[in-house]
Design a protein around this motif. Structure first.
Motif, short mmCIF file in Angstrom:
data_model
loop_
_atom_site.label_atom_id
_atom_site.label_comp_id
_atom_site.label_asym_id
_atom_site.label_seq_id
_atom_site.Cartn_x
_atom_site.Cartn_y
_atom_site.Cartn_z
N ALA A 174 0.84 -1.21 0.00
CA ALA A 174 0.00 0.00 0.00
C ALA A 174 0.87 1.25 0.00
N THR A 178 1.45 4.23 -3.04
CA THR A 178 1.41 5.68 -2.88
C THR A 178 2.70 6.31 -3.40
N ILE A 181 2.72 6.28 -7.11
CA ILE A 181 1.85 7.32 -7.68
C ILE A 181 2.55 8.68 -7.62
N GLY A 380 -12.83 13.72 -9.23
CA GLY A 380 -12.01 12.69 -9.87
C GLY A 380 -12.78 11.79 -10.81
N THR A 382 -14.40 10.20 -13.94
CA THR A 382 -13.88 10.30 -15.29
C THR A 382 -14.89 9.95 -16.38
N THR A 439 -7.62 16.04 -4.51
CA THR A 439 -8.44 15.01 -3.89
C THR A 439 -7.81 14.53 -2.58
N LEU A 440 -6.48 14.46 -2.56
CA LEU A 440 -5.80 14.04 -1.33
C LEU A 440 -6.12 14.99 -0.20
N ASN A 443 -9.62 14.49 0.96
CA ASN A 443 -9.76 13.24 1.70
C ASN A 443 -9.17 13.35 3.09
N LEU A 447 -11.45 12.78 6.25
CA LEU A 447 -11.23 11.63 7.12
C LEU A 447 -10.92 12.08 8.54
N ASN B 253 -2.47 6.02 5.22
CA ASN B 253 -2.16 5.87 3.81
C ASN B 253 -3.18 4.99 3.10
N ILE B 254 -3.56 3.87 3.74
CA ILE B 254 -4.53 2.96 3.11
C ILE B 254 -5.88 3.65 2.98
N ASN B 255 -6.30 4.36 4.05
CA ASN B 255 -7.58 5.05 3.98
C ASN B 255 -7.59 6.08 2.86
N ASN B 256 -6.48 6.79 2.68
CA ASN B 256 -6.43 7.79 1.63
C ASN B 256 -6.40 7.15 0.25
N LEU B 257 -5.67 6.05 0.16
CA LEU B 257 -5.56 5.37 -1.13
C LEU B 257 -6.93 4.91 -1.61
N ALA B 259 -9.56 6.46 -1.48
CA ALA B 259 -10.35 7.55 -2.04
C ALA B 259 -9.64 8.27 -3.18
N VAL B 260 -8.49 7.74 -3.63
CA VAL B 260 -7.81 8.36 -4.76
C VAL B 260 -8.60 8.05 -6.04
N PRO B 261 -8.82 9.04 -6.93
CA PRO B 261 -9.57 8.78 -8.16
C PRO B 261 -8.94 7.66 -8.97
N ILE B 263 -8.58 7.15 -12.05
CA ILE B 263 -7.77 7.50 -13.22
C ILE B 263 -6.30 7.67 -12.82
N ILE B 264 -6.06 8.07 -11.56
CA ILE B 264 -4.69 8.23 -11.09
C ILE B 264 -3.96 6.88 -11.10
N PHE B 265 -4.70 5.81 -10.79
CA PHE B 265 -4.08 4.49 -10.83
C PHE B 265 -3.71 4.12 -12.27
#
Lengths: 458, 430
Positions: A174, A178, A181, A380, A382, A439-440, A443, A447, B253-257, B259-261, B263-265
């Motif tokens: 995980a 990140t 990315i 976000g 699409t 978006t980060l 979030n 959160l 980090n996992i919680n944020n991941l 919610a990442v759009p 398309i970013i992946f």
């Protein structure tokens, strides 16, 4: 290939059996009690047989192209002497493709044939060497592990340690995602900002990413002002939130406070279905049904509307986000303690007064968090905008005109030909970086608010 | 001093109460309206998809008398070998059959119009038929050919016929021929098996989702790799990780991941998997990996929640019997948490099945006719196929798009029902 894989699987399986029986035998002959169960000894040997060999295989596969390339290119010094790094990689991939028999073309000139032949023979040698090394490592490690087995050997500890390492590495994925990315976005973006100044990108009001492919081509210079995209994104997200927030909130309040159990059983799945529909389906619905309807209605009212209006995309996106808001706010409303409700009723308040003046204020942080998460989702999103919003970057706030968004531009730039040294392709990564950070930010804030709120009533 | 017994007061407080109750009813109505809005939106969406899509499951075909003359086919009757049959001239044979079905001499322009009523794929259909049964050569047989998309749409009533000629894809002459064929009983409609088995095509009447379904299955096969990794990560974080800054960071980090759009992946896949690792573009293996990374947080979160739900007494009991912490987790806690984890994984799987945007980034948008044979063949997947068809201009692709959507929704419903079944069958409340 399949044969090697089968052989490897058999080898690992038999090493398990070997370990197991060896442990039993050593216990029997020495009369001592085993420290660990025979299964653990088996696992220990199997792990030794499998893991080091696989690691070496991966390393080999990673390094092989590098070595092959330098050796093969050295066989034709007369060609490569004056070539740039980029030309070299083009030449090498040409050699690779021809050697693999793609396109079925044979090389025309002598030096290229020589390079292809040397590539082929090297590849074959490397393949056999790889298999030989792989299986000998496998067998050697097996023998080593087998030699360590004794009644007092703590095989269970060793196996558990290995397993623990696997668990830890999995949890690292995980983090690695990140990092991957962030790195990929930042590196490409830096290259983009070397070509286009950062301020032009963030404050420029004209977006037309067409750049000349050749130096002598008559084409526009390309303008990379992203403001129209930001405005378009915000416009569509705003329309979506105008639909989703009231509907989602009222639905959540009704389900949590008014609805009978039977209504809830029916209504909740309906909202969940809305959440489960793929976005490409919403996009098709927006383009096929909603957009023409919006256009006809606007024209009946005497307004000029484009066939790909922001309104249509925003409306459908709003429908998509309803269940998101309703389920999150349903949770926070249910988390408000019953004592607050009882206190309010005891003061003679009606149900709606209790909701408006007690429950919603108490649940407000959670609701704000839900709305922020929903906004980040809308920004976000699409497929809906790709299919229902336009491509032209208009700087306008008119919901009936067509606008484009950050995500639409990323898709249109990257679907089709990519050139990782042109500002056009790189701009998609700069847009992605913007999108990621916005978006980060949303979030993280959301959160944090939701977490604080949960702790308050726990 | 207010006199609470005065008529004036009673009237005013009665009014006030009535007003407050009216406000309450109004508020309630808003809630109901919101729910009705949601249900209505769902209904309109479903109706619009189903009504434009169900016709794609039927295929219009036209029966033509085909004269399989060996001379025209270009095969001598004596040597009906497989090879020469494969390369025979079916195109001309089909065209003659079309012209024969229309009375009178046809001019050059008319011939073109006539050919426009039958699918371009007709000669392929005939070829397959003859290869299956070479004895047909030399005889005259009645063959059902797939109608062209324009005729197909007209026959199904998807495009109106009583409008001006200029607004129709089928002109008056073709319409007259079509009516005649209907009278002669040549035009019929059958279930469209082709749609499920064939790959994509430029001709709407020949296009199918077989290739896309296969691609989706291969992609999900690669995606399934994320299950053990997700479970392992969840087990580590929940059962073994020390509580410190580092594990806190992993958790945030996992919680944020999550919610990442999406398309970013896709950008991640393009920049890292394709450009750095040089993996093959547009293949299920890359698509599956990108989707796996995208869904990993969902699986981890679901698995952690169900690990948390296992009561501590189970752990304490096993520890008291002398099990090591790893044995406690693997033998006792994880099996109890597995149903919840599986439910979460299936939900993640259905998310991955419907995801489109990241797959566009890694080049899964190519036009691919062949059905993929493995995870490293370029292929389409269902949602991308829907996107591609939705962007096509031909009228015939509208019903195909809707039909493909119906198929994907059917898959999703099945998967979710299975998840619900799992939850109800195996989940234990403590």
């Amino acid at each position: 290939m399949a044969l090697a894989a089968t052989a490897f699987a058999l080898l690992v399986f038999s090493s398990f059996i070997i370990g197991q029986s060896r442990a039993r035998a050593s216990a029997g002959s020495s009369g001592l009690k085993l420290h660990s169960l025979p299964n653990y000894h088996g696992c220990y040997v199997a792990l030794w047989a499998g893991v080091p060999a696989l690691l070496i295989l991966l390393l080999w596969l990673a390094l092989e192209p590098v070595f092959l390339r330098s050796i093969v290119l050295d066989t034709i010094p007369e060609r490569t002497a004056s070539m740039s790094e980029q030309q070299l990689s083009v030449l090498f991939s040409e050699i690779q493709n021809k050697a693999d028999g793609a396109f079925g073309i044979t090389a025309a000139d002598e030096s290229l044939t020589r390079a292809i032949d040397s590539y082929k023979s090297l590849k074959r040698t490397s393949h056999f060497a790889m298999l030989a090394v792989f299986f000998s490592v496998c067998v050697l490690c097996l023998l080593f592990a087998r030699s360590r087995i004794a009644p007092a050997f703590t095989a269970r500890h060793a196996v558990e340690k290995a397993f623990n390492a696997f668990l830890f590495l999995s949890s690292l994925i995980a983090i690695l995602t990140t990092i991957g990315i962030v790195c990929s976005l930042i590196f490409e973006s830096i290259r983009f900002f070397q070509l286009v100044p950062f301020t032009d990108f963030v404050f420029g009001a004209k977006w037309s990413p067409q750049t000349a492919m050749r130096a002598d081509q008559v084409a526009s210079e390309g303008a990379f002002g992203a403001v129209p995209l930001f405005v378009g994104t915000i416009l569509i997200a705003f329309i979506a939130m105008c639909v989703a927030t009231p509907v989602g909130l009222f639905a959540a309040v009704y389900l949590a406070e008014y609805a009978s159990k039977r209504t809830r059983v029916v209504a909740k799945p309906i909202l969940e279905i809305l959440a489960g529909i793929p976005t490409v389906v919403y996009g098709f619905f927006a383009a096929l049904t909603v957009a023409p309807y919006v256009k006809d209605t606007a024209e009946a009212l005497g307004l000029a509307a484009s066939s790909e209006s922001a309104l249509a995309a925003g409306l459908v996106m709003g429908i998509m986000i309803i269940p998101f808001i309703s389920s999150l706010s349903d949770d926070v409303i249910n988390a408000v303690p019953q004592s607050l409700r009882d206190g309010s009723y005891a003061m003679g308040a009606t149900k709606s007064e209790t909701i408006k003046q007690v429950i919603v204020p108490a649940a407000l942080p959670g609701i704000v968090g839900a709305v922020l998460l929903a906004i980040s989702r809308a920004v976000g999103e699409t497929m809906i905008v790709v299919m229902a919003a336009g491509l032209a970057a208009n700087l306008t706030a008119n919901p009936l005109s067509n606008v484009t968004t950050v995500t639409v531009q990323i898709v249109t730039i990257l679907v089709g030909d990519q050139e990782f040294d042109s500002a056009k392709t790189l701009s998609a990564f700069a847009l992605g970086l913007m999108l990621f950070f916005v978006t980060l930010l949303l979030n993280v804030i959301a959160l944090r608010i939701v977490k604080k709120y949960r702790e308050k009533y726990d | 001093m207010i006199d609470r017994r005065s008529e004036e007061y009673k009237k005013r407080s009665g009014d006030r109460m009535a007003r407050r109750y009216r406000a309450d009813r109004r508020f309630r109505l808003y809630g109901q309206a919101a729910l009705v809005f949601g249900a209505l939106a769902l209904c309109i969406l479903m109706v619009s998809i189903f009504s434009s899509g169900y016709t794609a499951f039927f295929r219009t075909q036209v029966a033509l008398d085909v004269e399989l003359d060996p001379d025209v086919l270009g095969v001598a009757a004596a040597e009906q070998e497989h090879l020469s049959l494969e390369q025979a001239d079916y195109y001309t044979v089909v065209n003659r059959a079309i012209y024969n079905a229309i009375p009178g001499e046809l001019e050059r322009s008319d011939r073109k119009l006539a050919k426009g009523l039958i699918s371009n794929g007709a000669s392929v259909e005939l070829r397959e038929m003859v290869l299956e049964n070479p004895a047909l050569v030399g005889r005259t047989v009645k063959v059902n050919f797939t109608a062209s998309s324009d005729l197909d749409q007209l026959h199904k009533g998807n495009v109106p016929r009583d409008v001006e000629e200029g607004l129709r894809r089928i002109n008056d002459k073709q319409l007259a021929w079509y009516d005649r064929w209907v009278q002669e009983g040549r035009v019929s409609s059958t279930f469209n098996w082709n749609f499920f088995t064939s790959g994509d095509s430029r001709n709407p009447e020949m296009a199918g989702i077989g290739g896309a379904i296969t691609g989706s299955i291969f992609t999900l096969l690669c995606f399934v790799l994320s299950f053990p990794v997700g479970v392992a990560a969840a087990v580590y974080l929940e059962e073994f990780a020390p509580k410190n800054k580092w594990t806190d960071m992993i958790e945030v980090n996992i919680n944020n991941l999550a919610a990442v759009p999406s398309i970013i992946f896709g950008l991640l896949g393009l920049a890292i998997l394709l450009n750095v690792f040089n993996m093959p573009r547009g293949t299920p293996v890359v698509g599956g990996m990108v989707l796996a990374l995208m869904t990993l947080p969902t699986i981890i979160i679901a698995c952690r929640a169900s690990l948390k739900a296992v009561p501590p007494s189970i752990r304490q009991g096993a520890l008291a019997m002398g099990a090591s912490p790893m044995q406690v987790t693997l033998h006792h806690v994880l099996p109890l948490a597995l149903p919840g984890t599986l439910t979460g994984t299936i939900i993640g799987l259905s998310q991955a099945l419907g995801e489109t945007a990241p797959l566009l980034m890694i080049g899964m948008v190519a036009f691919i006719v062949d059905i993929p044979g493995g995870v490293t063949d370029p292929s389409a997947v269902l949602p991308v196929q829907i996107y591609l068809w939705a962007e096509s201009a031909e009228r015939g692709f509208v019903e195909k798009t809707s039909a493909a959507i119906m198929i994907i929704l059917a898959f999703l419903v099945t998967m979710n029902l299975f998840a619900i079944y799992l939850r109800q069958r195996f989940e234990r409340r403590w």
